[in-house]
Write a protein that holds these residues in place. Sequence first.
Motif, PDB file in Angstrom:
ATOM      1  N   GLU A   6       0.797  -0.955  -0.111  1.00 47.50           N
ATOM      2  CA  GLU A   6       0.154   0.242   0.179  1.00 47.50           C
ATOM      3  C   GLU A   6       1.079   1.297   0.332  1.00 47.50           C
ATOM      4  N   SER A   7       0.227   2.429  -0.560  1.00 51.49           N
ATOM      5  CA  SER A   7       1.258   3.532  -0.517  1.00 51.49           C
ATOM      6  C   SER A   7      -0.402   4.372  -0.499  1.00 51.49           C
ATOM      7  N   GLY A   8       0.209   6.103  -0.510  1.00 48.63           N
ATOM      8  CA  GLY A   8      -0.742   7.097   0.076  1.00 48.63           C
ATOM      9  C   GLY A   8      -0.655   7.386   0.632  1.00 48.63           C
ATOM     10  N   GLY A   9      -0.844   6.951   1.387  1.00 49.70           N
ATOM     11  CA  GLY A   9      -1.324   8.068   3.502  1.00 49.70           C
ATOM     12  C   GLY A   9      -0.466   8.737   3.771  1.00 49.70           C
ATOM     13  N   GLY A  10      -1.113   9.353   4.301  1.00 48.69           N
ATOM     14  CA  GLY A  10      -0.474  10.254   5.012  1.00 48.69           C
ATOM     15  C   GLY A  10      -1.263  11.445   5.824  1.00 48.69           C
ATOM     16  N   LEU A  11      -1.374  12.981   6.321  1.00 46.97           N
ATOM     17  CA  LEU A  11      -1.816  13.496   7.186  1.00 46.97           C
ATOM     18  C   LEU A  11      -2.292  14.494   6.080  1.00 46.97           C
ATOM     19  N   VAL A  12      -3.627  14.429   6.044  1.00 47.74           N
ATOM     20  CA  VAL A  12      -4.802  15.723   5.792  1.00 47.74           C
ATOM     21  C   VAL A  12      -5.893  15.987   6.543  1.00 47.74           C
ATOM     22  N   GLN A  13      -5.712  17.071   6.494  1.00 47.12           N
ATOM     23  CA  GLN A  13      -7.452  18.308   6.689  1.00 47.12           C
ATOM     24  C   GLN A  13      -8.527  17.865   6.908  1.00 47.12           C
ATOM     25  N   ARG A  19      -5.488   9.939  -1.790  1.00 44.92           N
ATOM     26  CA  ARG A  19      -5.968   8.646  -2.591  1.00 44.92           C
ATOM     27  C   ARG A  19      -5.111   7.324  -2.474  1.00 44.92           C
ATOM     28  N   LEU A  20      -5.372   6.018  -2.017  1.00 44.22           N
ATOM     29  CA  LEU A  20      -4.457   4.574  -1.778  1.00 44.22           C
ATOM     30  C   LEU A  20      -4.510   3.878  -3.012  1.00 44.22           C
ATOM     31  N   SER A  21      -3.361   3.467  -3.369  1.00 41.39           N
ATOM     32  CA  SER A  21      -3.169   2.534  -3.903  1.00 41.39           C
ATOM     33  C   SER A  21      -2.621   1.519  -3.497  1.00 41.39           C
ATOM     34  N   CYS A  22      -2.229   0.140  -3.797  1.00 39.41           N
ATOM     35  CA  CYS A  22      -2.204  -1.335  -3.842  1.00 39.41           C
ATOM     36  C   CYS A  22      -1.787  -1.622  -5.434  1.00 39.41           C
ATOM     37  N   ALA A  23      -0.473  -1.927  -4.831  1.00 39.91           N
ATOM     38  CA  ALA A  23       0.036  -2.861  -5.902  1.00 39.91           C
ATOM     39  C   ALA A  23       0.670  -4.159  -5.169  1.00 39.91           C
ATOM     40  N   ILE A  70     -14.400   2.545  -4.995  1.00 41.52           N
ATOM     41  CA  ILE A  70     -12.984   1.651  -4.608  1.00 41.52           C
ATOM     42  C   ILE A  70     -12.250   1.120  -5.973  1.00 41.52           C
ATOM     43  N   SER A  71     -11.180   1.377  -6.437  1.00 48.81           N
ATOM     44  CA  SER A  71     -10.953   1.248  -8.662  1.00 48.81           C
ATOM     45  C   SER A  71      -9.541   0.475  -8.902  1.00 48.81           C
ATOM     46  N   ARG A  72     -10.050  -0.640  -9.840  1.00 44.30           N
ATOM     47  CA  ARG A  72      -8.266  -1.591 -10.038  1.00 44.30           C
ATOM     48  C   ARG A  72      -8.504  -0.814 -11.250  1.00 44.30           C
ATOM     49  N   ASP A  73      -7.347  -1.262 -11.986  1.00 46.14           N
ATOM     50  CA  ASP A  73      -6.523  -1.443 -13.175  1.00 46.14           C
ATOM     51  C   ASP A  73      -4.899  -2.636 -12.656  1.00 46.14           C
ATOM     52  N   ASN A  74      -6.034  -3.848 -13.751  1.00 50.89           N
ATOM     53  CA  ASN A  74      -5.527  -4.838 -13.789  1.00 50.89           C
ATOM     54  C   ASN A  74      -4.290  -4.957 -14.411  1.00 50.89           C
ATOM     55  N   ALA A  75      -4.614  -3.986 -15.684  1.00 52.93           N
ATOM     56  CA  ALA A  75      -2.935  -3.742 -16.129  1.00 52.93           C
ATOM     57  C   ALA A  75      -1.925  -3.655 -15.395  1.00 52.93           C
ATOM     58  N   LYS A  76      -2.118  -2.477 -14.637  1.00 51.58           N
ATOM     59  CA  LYS A  76      -1.008  -2.586 -13.724  1.00 51.58           C
ATOM     60  C   LYS A  76      -0.783  -2.705 -12.563  1.00 51.58           C
ATOM     61  N   ASN A  77      -1.772  -4.047 -12.072  1.00 52.89           N
ATOM     62  CA  ASN A  77      -2.019  -4.689 -11.043  1.00 52.89           C
ATOM     63  C   ASN A  77      -2.288  -3.956  -9.929  1.00 52.89           C
ATOM     64  N   THR A  78      -2.934  -3.065  -9.713  1.00 48.79           N
ATOM     65  CA  THR A  78      -3.050  -2.091  -9.184  1.00 48.79           C
ATOM     66  C   THR A  78      -4.608  -1.749  -8.109  1.00 48.79           C
ATOM     67  N   TYR A  94      -4.804   1.581   7.315  1.00 46.14           N
ATOM     68  CA  TYR A  94      -5.433   0.991   6.311  1.00 46.14           C
ATOM     69  C   TYR A  94      -4.455  -0.064   5.045  1.00 46.14           C
ATOM     70  N   TYR A  95      -4.882  -1.125   5.298  1.00 47.77           N
ATOM     71  CA  TYR A  95      -5.036  -2.594   4.730  1.00 47.77           C
ATOM     72  C   TYR A  95      -5.697  -2.661   3.287  1.00 47.77           C
ATOM     73  N   CYS A  96      -5.030  -2.709   2.412  1.00 46.52           N
ATOM     74  CA  CYS A  96      -5.628  -4.030   1.476  1.00 46.52           C
ATOM     75  C   CYS A  96      -5.547  -5.446   1.365  1.00 46.52           C
ATOM     76  N   ALA A  97      -6.224  -5.902   0.924  1.00 41.70           N
ATOM     77  CA  ALA A  97      -6.033  -7.457   0.764  1.00 41.70           C
ATOM     78  C   ALA A  97      -7.047  -8.391  -0.344  1.00 41.70           C
ATOM     79  N   ALA A  98      -6.165  -9.552  -0.787  1.00 41.11           N
ATOM     80  CA  ALA A  98      -6.884  -9.941  -1.496  1.00 41.11           C
ATOM     81  C   ALA A  98      -7.422 -11.519  -1.728  1.00 41.11           C
ATOM     82  N   SER A  99      -8.057 -11.397  -2.696  1.00 38.13           N
ATOM     83  CA  SER A  99      -8.897 -13.146  -2.244  1.00 38.13           C
ATOM     84  C   SER A  99     -10.432 -12.964  -2.838  1.00 38.13           C
ATOM     85  N   SER A 100     -11.275 -12.079  -1.608  1.00 36.64           N
ATOM     86  CA  SER A 100     -11.763 -11.937  -1.984  1.00 36.64           C
ATOM     87  C   SER A 100     -12.944 -11.216  -1.695  1.00 36.64           C
ATOM     88  N   TRP A 101     -14.438 -11.426  -1.775  1.00 34.31           N
ATOM     89  CA  TRP A 101     -15.485  -9.773  -2.229  1.00 34.31           C
ATOM     90  C   TRP A 101     -15.924  -9.638  -0.937  1.00 34.31           C
TER      91      TRP A 101
END
Length: 121
Positions: A6-13, A19-23, A70-78, A94-101
């Motif tokens: 995961e990336s994209g976290g931080g401090l915001v007002q 926008r978080l990303s999960c590679a 939530i969105s995804r770009d399968n070409a970028k695996n993100t 915030y955690y990204c997780a795979a394999s379930s709905w």
Amino acid sequence: QVQLVESGGGLVQAGGSLRLSCAASGGTVSSYNMGWFRQAPGKEREFVAAITWSGGNTYYADSVKGRFTISRDNAKNTVYLQMNSLKPDDTAVYYCAASSWATTSSLYDYWGLGTQVTVSS
């Protein structure tokens, strides 16, 4: 072995956006349903959003519906989590997780290490 970063976290007002990303790497990640969870200090990990492998279906927790996307770009695996109108209550790791709905964290097989989101009032 699927790895998630995961990336994209931080401090915001309050009222701001992030926008978080999960590679993802390893395995056929594009075939997995994916989810985002969050965990605030002293609280249990909670479901935020999920997306099917094709991106054709999404599901949100009531607390973020209308503010997060939530969105995804399968070409970028993100997988992405666009967070708007942020509130102090959104502060969590915030955690990204795979394999379930599912909304239940135990039904996911793969997890990232998380990214911190802090919303100041």
